[in-house]
Design a protein around this motif. Structure first.
Motif, PDB file in Angstrom:
ATOM      1  N   PRO A 193       0.919  -1.283   0.111  1.00 36.94           N
ATOM      2  CA  PRO A 193       0.057   0.125   0.051  1.00 36.94           C
ATOM      3  C   PRO A 193       0.747   1.174   0.027  1.00 36.94           C
ATOM      4  CG  PRO A 193       0.181  -0.918   2.182  1.00 36.94           C
ATOM      5  CD  PRO A 193       0.666  -2.035   1.321  1.00 36.94           C
ATOM      6  N   ASP A 194       2.074   0.986   0.418  1.00 35.43           N
ATOM      7  CA  ASP A 194       2.915   2.373   0.585  1.00 35.43           C
ATOM      8  C   ASP A 194       4.516   1.840   0.531  1.00 35.43           C
ATOM      9  OD1 ASP A 194       2.862   5.292   0.381  1.00 35.43           O
ATOM     10  OD2 ASP A 194       3.939   4.855   2.528  1.00 35.43           O
ATOM     11  N   LYS A 195       5.139   2.921   0.287  1.00 35.88           N
ATOM     12  CA  LYS A 195       6.645   2.682   0.400  1.00 35.88           C
ATOM     13  C   LYS A 195       7.200   2.401   1.664  1.00 35.88           C
ATOM     14  CE  LYS A 195       7.878   6.025  -2.396  1.00 35.88           C
ATOM     15  NZ  LYS A 195       8.595   6.675  -3.284  1.00 35.88           N
ATOM     16  N   HIS A 196       6.371   2.907   2.868  1.00 32.47           N
ATOM     17  CA  HIS A 196       6.691   2.965   4.281  1.00 32.47           C
ATOM     18  C   HIS A 196       5.461   2.242   4.838  1.00 32.47           C
ATOM     19  CE1 HIS A 196       7.787   5.071   7.986  1.00 32.47           C
ATOM     20  NE2 HIS A 196       7.794   3.578   8.297  1.00 32.47           N
TER      21      HIS A 196
ATOM     22  N   VAL B 239      13.281   1.401  -6.003  1.00 34.89           N
ATOM     23  CA  VAL B 239      12.308   2.003  -4.932  1.00 34.89           C
ATOM     24  C   VAL B 239      12.576   1.416  -3.770  1.00 34.89           C
ATOM     25  CG1 VAL B 239       9.556   2.171  -4.359  1.00 34.89           C
ATOM     26  CG2 VAL B 239      10.607   2.270  -6.957  1.00 34.89           C
ATOM     27  N   THR B 240      12.471   2.279  -2.909  1.00 36.21           N
ATOM     28  CA  THR B 240      12.916   1.928  -1.464  1.00 36.21           C
ATOM     29  C   THR B 240      11.766   1.670  -0.550  1.00 36.21           C
ATOM     30  OG1 THR B 240      14.947   3.206  -1.532  1.00 36.21           O
ATOM     31  CG2 THR B 240      14.079   2.643   0.622  1.00 36.21           C
ATOM     32  N   LEU B 241      11.857   0.414   0.076  1.00 36.08           N
ATOM     33  CA  LEU B 241      10.535   0.025   1.002  1.00 36.08           C
ATOM     34  C   LEU B 241      11.355  -0.117   2.231  1.00 36.08           C
ATOM     35  CD1 LEU B 241       7.940  -1.393   1.603  1.00 36.08           C
ATOM     36  CD2 LEU B 241       9.082  -3.583   1.151  1.00 36.08           C
ATOM     37  N   THR B 242      10.474   0.706   3.118  1.00 38.83           N
ATOM     38  CA  THR B 242      10.857   0.715   4.636  1.00 38.83           C
ATOM     39  C   THR B 242       9.713   0.100   5.495  1.00 38.83           C
ATOM     40  OG1 THR B 242      11.934   2.964   4.077  1.00 38.83           O
ATOM     41  CG2 THR B 242      11.659   2.276   6.539  1.00 38.83           C
ATOM     42  N   VAL B 243      10.352  -0.920   6.402  1.00 38.37           N
ATOM     43  CA  VAL B 243       9.358  -1.656   7.251  1.00 38.37           C
ATOM     44  C   VAL B 243       9.776  -1.233   8.628  1.00 38.37           C
ATOM     45  CG1 VAL B 243       8.402  -3.628   8.015  1.00 38.37           C
ATOM     46  CG2 VAL B 243       9.154  -3.465   5.510  1.00 38.37           C
TER      47      VAL B 243
ATOM     48  N   PHE C 222       4.765 -10.145  -0.353  1.00 43.89           N
ATOM     49  CA  PHE C 222       4.963 -10.838   0.769  1.00 43.89           C
ATOM     50  C   PHE C 222       4.291 -10.496   2.142  1.00 43.89           C
ATOM     51  CE2 PHE C 222       7.614  -7.302   1.708  1.00 43.89           C
ATOM     52  CZ  PHE C 222       8.256  -6.897   0.593  1.00 43.89           C
ATOM     53  N   SER C 223       3.785 -11.384   2.691  1.00 42.86           N
ATOM     54  CA  SER C 223       3.216 -11.095   4.080  1.00 42.86           C
ATOM     55  C   SER C 223       3.359 -11.923   5.225  1.00 42.86           C
ATOM     56  CB  SER C 223       1.759 -10.943   3.631  1.00 42.86           C
ATOM     57  OG  SER C 223       0.788 -10.706   4.838  1.00 42.86           O
ATOM     58  N   PRO C 224       3.427 -11.774   6.362  1.00 39.23           N
ATOM     59  CA  PRO C 224       3.635 -10.252   6.774  1.00 39.23           C
ATOM     60  C   PRO C 224       4.992  -9.665   6.613  1.00 39.23           C
ATOM     61  CG  PRO C 224       4.058 -11.917   8.818  1.00 39.23           C
ATOM     62  CD  PRO C 224       3.755 -12.630   7.270  1.00 39.23           C
ATOM     63  N   ALA C 225       4.863  -8.187   6.250  1.00 40.78           N
ATOM     64  CA  ALA C 225       6.304  -7.804   6.160  1.00 40.78           C
ATOM     65  C   ALA C 225       7.110  -7.656   7.448  1.00 40.78           C
ATOM     66  CB  ALA C 225       5.817  -6.192   5.970  1.00 40.78           C
ATOM     67  N   GLU C 226       8.491  -7.875   7.305  1.00 37.60           N
ATOM     68  CA  GLU C 226       9.358  -7.803   8.307  1.00 37.60           C
ATOM     69  C   GLU C 226      10.183  -6.475   7.972  1.00 37.60           C
ATOM     70  OE1 GLU C 226       8.881  -9.355  10.910  1.00 37.60           O
ATOM     71  OE2 GLU C 226       7.761 -11.216  10.382  1.00 37.60           O
ATOM     72  N   GLU C 227      10.954  -6.038   8.996  1.00 35.74           N
ATOM     73  CA  GLU C 227      12.085  -4.993   8.924  1.00 35.74           C
ATOM     74  C   GLU C 227      13.093  -5.631   8.021  1.00 35.74           C
ATOM     75  OE1 GLU C 227      13.529  -2.535  11.787  1.00 35.74           O
ATOM     76  OE2 GLU C 227      12.132  -3.450  13.171  1.00 35.74           O
ATOM     77  N   SER C 228      13.254  -7.016   7.927  1.00 37.15           N
ATOM     78  CA  SER C 228      14.224  -7.501   6.816  1.00 37.15           C
ATOM     79  C   SER C 228      13.779  -7.312   5.481  1.00 37.15           C
ATOM     80  CB  SER C 228      14.493  -9.151   7.279  1.00 37.15           C
ATOM     81  OG  SER C 228      13.323  -9.790   7.190  1.00 37.15           O
ATOM     82  N   HIS C 229      12.583  -7.128   5.313  1.00 36.15           N
ATOM     83  CA  HIS C 229      12.164  -6.850   4.002  1.00 36.15           C
ATOM     84  C   HIS C 229      12.559  -5.374   3.445  1.00 36.15           C
ATOM     85  CE1 HIS C 229       9.126 -10.379   4.688  1.00 36.15           C
ATOM     86  NE2 HIS C 229      10.092 -10.533   3.974  1.00 36.15           N
ATOM     87  N   SER C 230      12.958  -4.430   4.570  1.00 43.09           N
ATOM     88  CA  SER C 230      13.140  -3.163   4.002  1.00 43.09           C
ATOM     89  C   SER C 230      14.725  -3.275   3.114  1.00 43.09           C
ATOM     90  CB  SER C 230      13.598  -2.354   5.337  1.00 43.09           C
ATOM     91  OG  SER C 230      12.408  -2.289   6.274  1.00 43.09           O
ATOM     92  N   GLY C 231      14.724  -2.386   2.097  1.00 46.11           N
ATOM     93  CA  GLY C 231      15.631  -2.257   1.142  1.00 46.11           C
ATOM     94  C   GLY C 231      15.021  -1.673  -0.179  1.00 46.11           C
ATOM     95  N   ASN C 232      16.250  -1.589  -0.994  1.00 50.06           N
ATOM     96  CA  ASN C 232      15.909  -1.285  -2.395  1.00 50.06           C
ATOM     97  C   ASN C 232      15.481  -2.154  -3.298  1.00 50.06           C
ATOM     98  OD1 ASN C 232      16.806   1.463  -1.726  1.00 50.06           O
ATOM     99  ND2 ASN C 232      18.745   1.057  -1.770  1.00 50.06           N
ATOM    100  N   TYR C 233      14.435  -2.054  -4.390  1.00 43.53           N
ATOM    101  CA  TYR C 233      13.847  -3.036  -4.968  1.00 43.53           C
ATOM    102  C   TYR C 233      13.932  -2.541  -6.472  1.00 43.53           C
ATOM    103  CZ  TYR C 233      12.529  -5.626  -0.966  1.00 43.53           C
ATOM    104  OH  TYR C 233      12.126  -6.373   0.194  1.00 43.53           O
ATOM    105  N   THR C 234      14.146  -3.594  -7.262  1.00 45.89           N
ATOM    106  CA  THR C 234      14.124  -3.111  -8.924  1.00 45.89           C
ATOM    107  C   THR C 234      13.322  -4.410  -9.622  1.00 45.89           C
ATOM    108  OG1 THR C 234      16.425  -3.807  -9.193  1.00 45.89           O
ATOM    109  CG2 THR C 234      16.098  -1.512  -8.993  1.00 45.89           C
ATOM    110  N   CYS C 235      12.875  -3.943 -10.721  1.00 42.75           N
ATOM    111  CA  CYS C 235      12.210  -5.213 -11.526  1.00 42.75           C
ATOM    112  C   CYS C 235      12.729  -5.200 -13.064  1.00 42.75           C
ATOM    113  CB  CYS C 235      10.830  -5.297 -11.346  1.00 42.75           C
ATOM    114  SG  CYS C 235       9.986  -4.191 -12.149  1.00 42.75           S
ATOM    115  N   SER C 236      12.789  -6.087 -14.000  1.00 46.19           N
ATOM    116  CA  SER C 236      12.873  -6.127 -15.159  1.00 46.19           C
ATOM    117  C   SER C 236      11.965  -7.077 -15.724  1.00 46.19           C
ATOM    118  CB  SER C 236      14.426  -6.139 -15.647  1.00 46.19           C
ATOM    119  OG  SER C 236      14.636  -7.580 -15.203  1.00 46.19           O
ATOM    120  N   GLY C 237      11.957  -7.103 -17.299  1.00 47.50           N
ATOM    121  CA  GLY C 237      10.948  -8.076 -17.813  1.00 47.50           C
ATOM    122  C   GLY C 237      11.652  -8.446 -19.222  1.00 47.50           C
ATOM    123  N   GLU C 238      11.079  -9.886 -19.564  1.00 45.50           N
ATOM    124  CA  GLU C 238      11.585 -10.170 -20.907  1.00 45.50           C
ATOM    125  C   GLU C 238      10.380 -10.528 -21.698  1.00 45.50           C
ATOM    126  OE1 GLU C 238      13.401 -14.325 -22.648  1.00 45.50           O
ATOM    127  OE2 GLU C 238      13.377 -14.158 -20.462  1.00 45.50           O
ATOM    128  N   ASP C 239      10.271 -10.050 -23.109  1.00 45.23           N
ATOM    129  CA  ASP C 239       9.261 -10.234 -23.912  1.00 45.23           C
ATOM    130  C   ASP C 239       9.271 -11.757 -24.487  1.00 45.23           C
ATOM    131  OD1 ASP C 239       7.512 -10.564 -25.911  1.00 45.23           O
ATOM    132  OD2 ASP C 239       8.013  -8.453 -26.840  1.00 45.23           O
TER     133      ASP C 239
END
Length: 415
Positions: free
Chosen positions: A222-225, A298-302, A268-285
């Motif tokens: 729902p949010d980055k934090h 994008v930085t996720l902070t738990v 992922f659920s439930p979120a833990e503080e260990s999930h905090s960090g910088n995330y990226t994604c990519s795709g293949e056609d």
């Protein structure tokens, strides 16, 4: 020719009457080569023949737009070779009419005119070029051109790019695949074969538009934090510009988290503080072997959820290895412990604004190792009083350090 009796004359030398016979002038036969349909771009040869007589020379005639017959002679467009007239391909015109006649030099006579022939020109088979996938192609993607000719068979296919008249590829199959698209341009095709018709018309042109790599965009719901215990969904969106089947890969701090997923979301659920960090994604056609650029990070902070004023809060420090630990509790940047105990819990009985801060713990003992590493920090946020309804108990466990330290907050709501 059927002879016709014209008259009798007296011959003094023979003292006899001699009959005079009249014969119709011979009529030439005019044929066309090729005998079957003439295709656009082919030359045509006419043949004039008078059977039963020798020594003829032939004259050729073409009807003009005013329906007048005019003689045709040797030129850059016409080749006369005794009894044949060859019309150069670019002078062969649908609907033109030709005829011929013969002359003999040993007698002052000529033949009749032949029946005229009308040239019927058929268009060459049509080639149709299609491209798969349709729409823009991203750099590195695969593109297949397909050349279809509906009539006749045994075609060889030639592929052209831009204004060049030199084929960039030739094949027995009607597809041409560009494995790693880079240059945008117009493409067209044509067919050739050994039998008539020997070629097709040039196909339509298709424009290959090559774009830079598609850019992946990562969003977090729902949010980055978020607070510990919440469900977190990462979503990867890629604007390929067309319908495509895609595989997605997810990364945390540049390390592969999950790859080859055909769904756009990773949860992922439930979120833990260990999930905090910088995330990226990519795709293949998948269908076109194209790859997107990686998304911006994008930085996720738990963090721990808030504690309300007046609630009881318990910090728990766990060290997984060794025994006989004494536990020290620290607040903020202070290096002096706010509490020491033989038990691994420290309880703030009634949380207030002044308790809001970061907390951490450490273990000490009389034997080696004499201390643990400092634990992770947790942030205690104290908010105003909660309304009079019970809150569920929330417990969060985070494992850090060697020896491992567990730091626990328990929110005990009061009714």
């Amino acid at each position: 020719p059927v002879p016709v009796l014209l008259n009798y004359i007296y011959s003094p030398s023979t003292s006899m009457f001699v009959s005079l016979l009249s014969v119709d002038l011979p009529k030439p036969t005019l044929t066309v080569e090729p005998e079957s349909s003439v295709f656009s771009g082919e030359s045509v040869t006419l043949k004039c023949e008078i059977k039963g007589y020798d020594g003829w020379t032939y004259q050729w005639y073409k009807q003009d737009k005013q329906s007048r017959w005019s003689a045709v002679s040797q030129s850059e467009y016409y080749t006369v070779n005794r009894d044949t007239l060859t019309i150069r391909a670019d002078a062969v015109i649908h609907g033109d009419q030709y005829r011929c006649s013969g002359e003999r030099h040993d007698r002052l006579t000529s033949s009749q005119y032949s029946d005229f022939v009308t040239l019927t020109i058929n268009a060459l088979p049509t080639a149709t070029l299609t491209v798969e996938p349709e729409g823009p192609v991203f750099t590195g993607g695969s593109v297949t051109l397909k050349c279809e000719i509906q009539s006749h068979s045994n075609w060889r296919y030639q592929w052209y790019k831009g204004s060049s008249r030199t084929a960039v590829s030739q094949s027995e199959t009607n597809t041409f695949t560009i494995r790693s698209a880079a240059d945008q341009d117009q493409y067209w095709c044509r067919g050739e074969r050994d039998d008539r018709p020997s070629s097709s018309q040039p196909s339509n042109t298709v424009t290959l538009t090559v774009k830079g790599e598609a850019k992946a965009v990562l969003s977090i719901k729902p949010d980055k934090h978020v607070f510990r215990g919440e469900a977190v969904t990462l979503r990867c969106d890629i604007q390929w510009g067309r319908d495509t089947e895609c595989k997605y890969s997810w990364y945390k701090e540049a390390n592969t988290l999950y790859s080859s997923s055909t769904t756009q979301e990773f949860r992922f659920s439930p979120a833990e503080e260990s999930h905090s960090g910088n995330y990226t994604c990519s795709g293949e056609d998948i269908g076109n072997s194209g790859y997107s650029q990686s998304s911006d990070a994008v930085t996720l902070t738990v963090t721990e959820g808030p504690v309300f004023s007046g609630e009881s809060v318990t910090l728990k420090c766990e060290i997984q290895s060794h025994s006989n630990w004494r536990y020290q509790w620290y607040k903020g940047s202070r290096r002096t412990a706010v509490s020491q105990s033989q038990t691994n819990t420290f309880t703030i009985r009634s949380a207030a604004d002044q308790d809001q801060d970061q907390y951490w713990c450490r273990g000490e003992r009389d034997y080696r190792p004499t201390s643990s590493q400092p634990s992770n920090t947790v942030t205690l946020t104290v908010k105003g009083k909660i309304s009079n309804f019970p809150l569920p108990q929330m417990s969060t466990y985070l494992m850090f350090g060697t020896p491992k330290v567990l730091y626990l907050i328990e929110n005990n709501a009061k009714t």
